[in-house]
Design a protein around this motif. Sequence first.
Motif, PDB file in Angstrom:
ATOM      1  N   ARG A  43      -4.061   0.068  -2.733  1.00 19.79           N
ATOM      2  CA  ARG A  43      -4.053  -1.148  -1.928  1.00 19.79           C
ATOM      3  C   ARG A  43      -4.553  -2.338  -2.736  1.00 19.79           C
ATOM      4  O   ARG A  43      -5.366  -2.182  -3.643  1.00 19.79           O
ATOM      5  CB  ARG A  43      -4.972  -0.993  -0.708  1.00 19.79           C
ATOM      6  CG  ARG A  43      -4.525   0.065   0.259  1.00 19.79           C
ATOM      7  CD  ARG A  43      -5.425   0.136   1.479  1.00 19.79           C
ATOM      8  NE  ARG A  43      -6.850   0.152   1.236  1.00 19.79           N
ATOM      9  CZ  ARG A  43      -7.569   1.227   0.914  1.00 19.79           C
ATOM     10  NH1 ARG A  43      -6.976   2.382   0.745  1.00 19.79           N
ATOM     11  NH2 ARG A  43      -8.870   1.146   0.751  1.00 19.79           N
TER      12      ARG A  43
ATOM     13  N   ALA B  95       0.812  -1.228   0.000  1.00 20.97           N
ATOM     14  CA  ALA B  95       0.000   0.000   0.000  1.00 20.97           C
ATOM     15  C   ALA B  95       0.845   1.278   0.000  1.00 20.97           C
ATOM     16  O   ALA B  95       0.795   2.064   0.933  1.00 20.97           O
ATOM     17  CB  ALA B  95      -0.968  -0.003   1.178  1.00 20.97           C
TER      18      ALA B  95
ATOM     19  N   ASN C 279      -3.108   6.738  -2.105  1.00 18.62           N
ATOM     20  CA  ASN C 279      -2.497   5.418  -1.958  1.00 18.62           C
ATOM     21  C   ASN C 279      -3.235   4.388  -2.797  1.00 18.62           C
ATOM     22  O   ASN C 279      -4.311   4.651  -3.320  1.00 18.62           O
ATOM     23  CB  ASN C 279      -2.416   4.988  -0.482  1.00 18.62           C
ATOM     24  CG  ASN C 279      -3.741   4.646   0.122  1.00 18.62           C
ATOM     25  OD1 ASN C 279      -4.541   3.926  -0.465  1.00 18.62           O
ATOM     26  ND2 ASN C 279      -4.011   5.147   1.310  1.00 18.62           N
TER      27      ASN C 279
END
Length: 180
Positions: free
Chosen positions: A150, A132, A148
């Motif tokens: 993930r 991440a 970000n």
Amino acid sequence: MEKPVDEVALTLGEPYEQVRRQSHSTLPSLTEENSINLYVRRPAIFRLTDPRYGFATPAAKFLSLYANQQGNVTLVTLSPQVETLPLDESMAILTDLQNQFRRGGWTPLHSSTNRPIEDTPGTRNAIRACNAPTTRWQADNKYQVSLNIRCFRTDDRPNDERYLITLDLNFPVFKDNPDD
């Protein structure tokens, strides 16, 4: 005839009800009970309307605003996608957003620890390993963005490689030098 995509257009600090009027979206009316979870009910493009630092995202299925006690928008959280995506498509969105930040004069914040997310084999390997990566950007002393990506796996499809991007836009939280 194709229906136009919804859009949420704002500059942080604006009254929420003004944001609702200038946007074409399904944002709900503001009440005392929902000020921390003002979200769209169908996908919408997000557009920061600041004349210098503005940017736009692809349509987001998850797009939520927070209004303070005075009814002004102080935080936007969204995933600039309508579904989890393969890595190539996710990287294209991340690259586009960061290029918009650069063109608008945003600078990486704490770049020694939260570098911009570059499309390299090493970065792709880190993303695939579910590390991440996160990058932070600052627009003068007006705004900060955290961005970000993930992994997103489900028990019923453990080998399906899908990713989720999250963008948080708020007023400056970190006061350190953007080039740290």
